[in-house]
Scaffold this motif. Structure first.
Motif, short mmCIF file in Angstrom:
data_model
loop_
_atom_site.label_atom_id
_atom_site.label_comp_id
_atom_site.label_asym_id
_atom_site.label_seq_id
_atom_site.Cartn_x
_atom_site.Cartn_y
_atom_site.Cartn_z
N TRP A 1 -22.71 -1.01 7.87
CA TRP A 1 -21.46 -1.67 8.25
C TRP A 1 -20.51 -1.69 7.06
CZ3 TRP A 1 -18.83 -3.01 12.35
CH2 TRP A 1 -17.71 -3.84 12.18
N THR A 2 -19.24 -1.44 7.35
CA THR A 2 -18.22 -1.51 6.31
C THR A 2 -16.94 -2.07 6.90
OG1 THR A 2 -16.83 -0.22 4.79
CG2 THR A 2 -17.58 0.90 6.79
N GLU A 3 -16.24 -2.84 6.09
CA GLU A 3 -14.94 -3.37 6.50
C GLU A 3 -13.81 -2.40 6.13
OE1 GLU A 3 -14.34 -6.00 8.20
OE2 GLU A 3 -16.31 -6.96 8.21
N ALA A 4 -14.17 -1.27 5.55
CA ALA A 4 -13.15 -0.30 5.11
C ALA A 4 -12.36 0.20 6.31
CB ALA A 4 -13.82 0.88 4.40
N ASP A 5 -11.09 0.42 6.10
CA ASP A 5 -10.20 0.90 7.15
C ASP A 5 -9.19 1.86 6.52
OD1 ASP A 5 -9.04 1.29 9.56
OD2 ASP A 5 -8.37 -0.78 9.85
N ILE A 6 -8.44 2.53 7.36
CA ILE A 6 -7.42 3.45 6.86
C ILE A 6 -6.07 2.74 6.86
CG2 ILE A 6 -6.25 5.64 7.27
CD1 ILE A 6 -8.74 6.65 8.60
N ASP A 7 -5.37 2.87 5.79
CA ASP A 7 -4.04 2.29 5.66
C ASP A 7 -3.13 2.90 6.72
OD1 ASP A 7 -1.55 1.39 4.94
OD2 ASP A 7 -1.71 1.96 2.83
N PRO A 8 -2.47 2.07 7.54
CA PRO A 8 -1.55 2.61 8.55
C PRO A 8 -0.50 3.56 7.96
CG PRO A 8 -1.92 0.29 8.94
CD PRO A 8 -2.57 0.61 7.64
N GLN A 9 -0.11 3.32 6.71
CA GLN A 9 0.86 4.21 6.08
C GLN A 9 0.27 5.60 5.88
OE1 GLN A 9 4.17 3.59 5.41
NE2 GLN A 9 4.16 5.82 5.07
N ALA A 10 -1.02 5.67 5.57
CA ALA A 10 -1.68 6.97 5.43
C ALA A 10 -1.69 7.71 6.76
CB ALA A 10 -3.10 6.77 4.92
N GLU A 11 -1.86 6.98 7.86
CA GLU A 11 -1.83 7.61 9.18
C GLU A 11 -0.42 8.12 9.49
OE1 GLU A 11 -5.23 5.36 11.75
OE2 GLU A 11 -3.42 4.20 11.35
N ARG A 12 0.58 7.34 9.12
CA ARG A 12 1.96 7.78 9.36
C ARG A 12 2.29 8.99 8.49
NH1 ARG A 12 2.75 2.09 9.69
NH2 ARG A 12 3.30 1.97 7.47
N ASP A 13 1.82 9.00 7.25
CA ASP A 13 2.08 10.14 6.37
C ASP A 13 1.46 11.42 6.94
OD1 ASP A 13 3.40 8.48 4.63
OD2 ASP A 13 1.73 8.28 3.22
N LEU A 14 0.26 11.30 7.47
CA LEU A 14 -0.39 12.49 8.04
C LEU A 14 0.37 12.96 9.28
CD1 LEU A 14 -2.75 14.48 7.95
CD2 LEU A 14 -3.99 12.93 9.47
N ALA A 15 0.78 12.02 10.13
CA ALA A 15 1.52 12.39 11.34
C ALA A 15 2.83 13.09 10.98
CB ALA A 15 1.79 11.15 12.19
N VAL B 1 -2.89 27.67 3.72
CA VAL B 1 -2.86 26.34 4.34
C VAL B 1 -2.61 25.26 3.28
CG1 VAL B 1 -4.25 24.61 5.56
CG2 VAL B 1 -4.31 27.01 6.29
N VAL B 2 -3.34 25.33 2.17
CA VAL B 2 -3.15 24.37 1.08
C VAL B 2 -1.71 24.40 0.58
CG1 VAL B 2 -3.75 23.88 -1.32
CG2 VAL B 2 -5.56 24.29 0.36
N HIS B 3 -1.17 25.61 0.41
CA HIS B 3 0.17 25.75 -0.15
C HIS B 3 1.23 25.12 0.77
CE1 HIS B 3 2.80 27.54 -3.14
NE2 HIS B 3 3.64 27.84 -2.18
N LEU B 4 1.08 25.33 2.06
CA LEU B 4 2.08 24.80 2.98
C LEU B 4 1.91 23.29 3.19
CD1 LEU B 4 2.31 27.81 5.41
CD2 LEU B 4 4.09 26.96 3.88
N ILE B 5 0.72 22.76 2.98
CA ILE B 5 0.57 21.30 2.95
C ILE B 5 1.37 20.76 1.76
CG2 ILE B 5 -1.02 19.38 2.57
CD1 ILE B 5 -3.18 21.02 3.98
N LEU C 1 3.41 14.79 8.24
CA LEU C 1 3.05 16.11 7.70
C LEU C 1 2.82 17.10 8.83
CD1 LEU C 1 1.99 17.71 5.03
CD2 LEU C 1 -0.24 17.25 6.06
N VAL C 2 2.04 16.70 9.83
CA VAL C 2 1.74 17.58 10.95
C VAL C 2 3.01 17.96 11.69
CG1 VAL C 2 0.59 17.69 13.20
CG2 VAL C 2 -0.65 16.78 11.22
N GLU C 3 3.88 16.98 11.94
CA GLU C 3 5.11 17.25 12.65
C GLU C 3 6.04 18.17 11.84
OE1 GLU C 3 8.23 14.77 15.49
OE2 GLU C 3 6.55 13.77 14.47
#
Length: 549
Positions: free
Chosen positions: A331-345, A414-418, A347-349
Motif C-alpha cells: 500500500w502507498t499513499e503516493a499519487d500523481i500530481d494533477p499538474q503532471a497529468e495536465r502537462d502530459l495531456a 520520438v525522444v527529440h520531438l518530445i 504534450l500529447v495534444e
C-alpha cells in the motif's frame, strides 16, 4: 571442480604440473612427486620443498571454476527512465510509484502513444535513401495481477480523452450531415420533377470522416477504411494483445497469411491493398499505412502466440518487449500530481497538432529530420558495434537485432520531438529541424536496454518446463532478498513439502548456475553452521545502472 565452483565465496584453485626436476632435467617417463622430491637430494627439507612448491603454484594460472557450468539468465535491470525527457520522465516515475509497478509498465505504452501522436508527419533521415518513421510496437509481458492494466489505463488516459472529444465533434458533424442529406433528397426530387431545367443535379453531401486516434479492432479489413480516412496513422492499444496475435490466423487457416504481410507493411508505413468481401469499395488502397501497437500479454499466451510462423516472418522481431519480475504489492499513499497529468495531456495534444510539410507538387509529405554531425557520428559507432553483435547471433535474436538497428533511430526521433514539444531544445533553434546528439544517445541507450530484455524474454520463450520451474523459484528467492535456507524454502513453497524436497531443488539451482551454497558461521550463542543458498543475481533488479554503458 564442480563442487568447488558451487561454493560461495568461490575458492581460488591452481593446478600445478611438474614437468621438470629442480636441476632443469625433464621429469622421467612415469615420474611423479616422489622423483621431484628425491631430486632435491640433501636439500629436501620441508621448508625448501614448501617454498619451491609455492613458487610453482604462484606461476600457475587460476582455474575457471565456472567454465562449462550453465549460466543463469541475465538479471532484470529496471527501465532506464533517465533517458526519457520531461514531462514524460516525471510522469512515468510518479505513475510507477503510485501504482507500485516497474517503470517499464508505463514507459513502453507511453513511448508508443507519443510516437502515434507524431504519426507519419515526421521521419528521421539516417542517410540519403534511408529514413525511418516513429512507429513503435511494444508489449509488456506479465502475469495477471502484475499491475499491467492500471499502468496501461493511466498512460492511455490523455489519448482516450482527446479521442472522446474528436468523436463528439464527429457526432455533431454526423447530425448536420443527415440534415443536409434530407435537404438534398428534397432538392433532388424537385430537380427531377422539373422537366425543363438545364441545371446540373444537386450535389450530394459527403459524409464526415471520424478522426480516429485509437483502435481496438485488429483485423486488416476493418482497419483499412479507418487508415484511409486517417493518413497520420492510428494507435492499436489493447490491454491484452492476445486478440491481436489471434487476428493473424483468423481468416487464413491458422497460417497467418495475408494479414501478417499487411501488418509487416504497417510497421514501416508502406502502401497496402486490401480486398474486402463487403462494402461499397471492395478494394481499398492505403498509401503509407501506419499502425502503432502497444499492450500487455501474459507469458504463456506470448509463448503460444509467437509460434514458428510469426518468428519466421519477422513479426516477433518487431516487438520491443519488457518482462519485469513480479513484485509484491504494498500500500502507498503516493499519487500523481494533477499538474503532471495536465502537462502530459498538453504534450500529447501538441504532438497531434504537428502538420505535414508540402512537397514540390503541393501534396502533404512527412517532414524529414536529418541527423546533426554529432548525432551521425554516435549512430555510426552504434551501427558498427551492433552489426558485430548481430554477426555472432542466430535465429530469433539475430532477427530481433536486425530490427533494433533502426529502432535506435526511431526512438531518437520520438525522444527529440518530445523535447521539441516540451520546449527543451536549444533556444537558438539549431535542433528544431534535425535530430541532435542528445536525442540519438537516448535512443541508443533505450535500445541497449531492449536488447538485454530481448535476450531474457527469448530465453524464457524457449524454456523447458524444468527451466521455467527453476526460474520461477529463483525469482521467488530474489523477492526474499536473494538468500534462503532449505528450511525457508520448505516453509514458503507448496511445491517443497519436505526438507529433502527443498534441499534437492536448491541443489538443482546450483547445478543450473543460478547460485551457490554459503556456510554461515555459528552465532554467539553457539549452534551448528547452516547452509544458505545465495542467488547469483540477487538484488540486481533493483540496483541503479548506467544505461549508456
Amino acid at each position: 571442480m564442480r563442487l568447488l565452483g558451487g561454493l560461495s565465496p568461490a575458492p581460488t584453485v591452481r593446478v600445478v604440473t611438474i614437468d621438470a626436476l629442480p636441476g632443469g632435467e625433464p621429469m622421467p617417463v612415469g615420474g611423479d612427486l616422489v622423483d621431484w622430491i628425491e631430486a632435491h637430494g640433501d636439500a629436501a627439507t620441508p621448508e625448501v620443498l614448501v617454498a619451491n612448491l609455492e613458487e610453482l603454484v604462484a606461476a600457475a594460472e587460476p582455474v575457471d571454476l565456472t567454465a562449462g557450468r550453465p549460466q543463469p539468465p541475465a538479471a532484470y535491470l529496471p527501465f532506464p527512465v533517465e533517458e526519457l525527457p520531461e514531462p514524460v520522465r516525471g510522469f512515468v516515475i510518479a505513475g510507477a510509484k503510485a501504482i507500485g509497478c516497474d517503470p517499464a509498465f508505463l514507459a513502453l505504452p507511453m513511448l508508443t502513444a507519443v510516437g502515434a501522436a507524431i504519426g507519419t508527419t515526421r521521419r528521421v533521415e539516417l542517410k540519403r535513401g534511408w529514413s525511418a518513421p516513429p512507429i513503435l510496437w511494444t508489449a509488456v509481458v506479465g502475469e495477471s495481477g502484475t499491475s499491467k492494466t492500471p499502468a496501461f489505463r493511466l498512460v492511455m488516459a490523455p489519448v482516450r480523452e482527446l479521442q472522446r472529444r474528436y468523436l463528439e465533434e464527429h457526432a455533431a458533424q454526423e447530425k448536420a450531415y443527415l440534415e443536409d442529406v434530407a435537404f438534398h433528397e428534397k432538392a433532388h426530387a424537385e430537380w427531377k420533377r422539373d422537366k425543363k431545367t438545364t441545371d446540373a443535379p444537386p450535389i450530394k453531401p459527403e459524409p464526415p470522416q471520424a478522426t480516429r486516434l485509437v483502435v481496438g479492432d485488429t483485423t486488416v479489413e476493418a482497419l483499412a477504411p479507418i487508415l484511409l480516412a486517417n493518413p497520420r496513422g492510428v494507435l492499436l492499444a489493447r490491454d491484452e494483445l492476445a486478440g491481436w496475435f489471434g487476428s493473424f490466423d483468423r481468416y487464413s487457416g491458422g497460417k497467418g497469411g495475408s494479414d501478417s504481410a499487411h501488418w509487416l507493411s504497417m510497421h514501416i508505413a508502406e502502401t497496402i491493398v486490401v480486398d474486402r468481401k463487403t462494402g461499397v469499395s471492395r478494394t481499398i488502397v492505403v498509401p503509407e499505412a501506419a499502425v502503432w501497437v502497444t499492450g500487455g500479454i501474459q507469458p504463456a499466451v506470448l509463448h503460444r502466440a509467437l509460434g514458428a510462423e510469426h518468428r519466421d516472418s519477422g513479426m516477433a522481431a518487431r516487438l520491443l518487449l519488457a518482462h519485469p519480475p513480479r513484485i509484491a504489492k504494498r500500500w502507498t499513499e503516493a499519487d500523481i500530481d494533477p499538474q503532471a497529468e495536465r502537462d502530459l495531456a498538453e504534450l500529447v495534444e501538441h504532438l497531434y497538432s504537428l502538420e505535414y510539410d508540402i512537397d514540390d507538387q503541393g501534396v502533404d509529405a512527412p517532414g524529414v529530420l536529418p541527423l546533426t554531425p554529432d548525432a551521425k557520428a554516435i549512430y555510426k559507432r552504434f551501427y558498427n558495434q551492433h552489426a558485430r553483435e548481430q554477426a555472432e547471433l542466430t535465429g530469433d535474436l539475430a532477427a530481433a537485432w536486425s530490427k533494433l538497428e533502426e529502432y535506435a533511430a526511431r526512438l531518437a526521433l520520438v525522444v527529440h520531438l518530445i523535447r521539441w514539444a516540451a520546449g527543451d531544445l536549444p533556444e537558438d533553434g539549431s535542433s528544431d529541424n534535425t535530430v541532435d546528439a542528445a536525442s540519438m544517445a537516448a535512443g541508443i541507450a533505450l535500445v541497449a536496454w531492449f536488447k538485454r530484455e530481448a535476450r531474457r524474454v527469448y530465453r524464457q520463450l524457449s524454456e523447458s518446463d524444468d527451466d521455467r520451474r527453476l526460474r520461477q523459484l529463483a525469482e521467488w528467492i530474489e523477492r526474499k532478498g536473494g538468500k534462503v535456507t532449505a528450511r525457508e524454502v520448505q516453509q514458503g513453497r507448496r511445491d517443497c513439502p519436505t526438507a529433502a524436497d527443498a534441499e534437492a531443488v536448491l541443489e538443482e539451482l546450483v547445478a543450473a548456475g543460478w547460485g551457490a551454497w554459503s556456510v554461515s558461521a555459528p552465532t554467539a550463542k553457539g549452534g551448528r553452521p547452516s547452509r544458505i543458498f545465495v542467488l547469483s543475481t540477487a538484488s540486481t533488479s533493483t540496483q541503479p545502472h548506467n544505461s549508456r554503458g
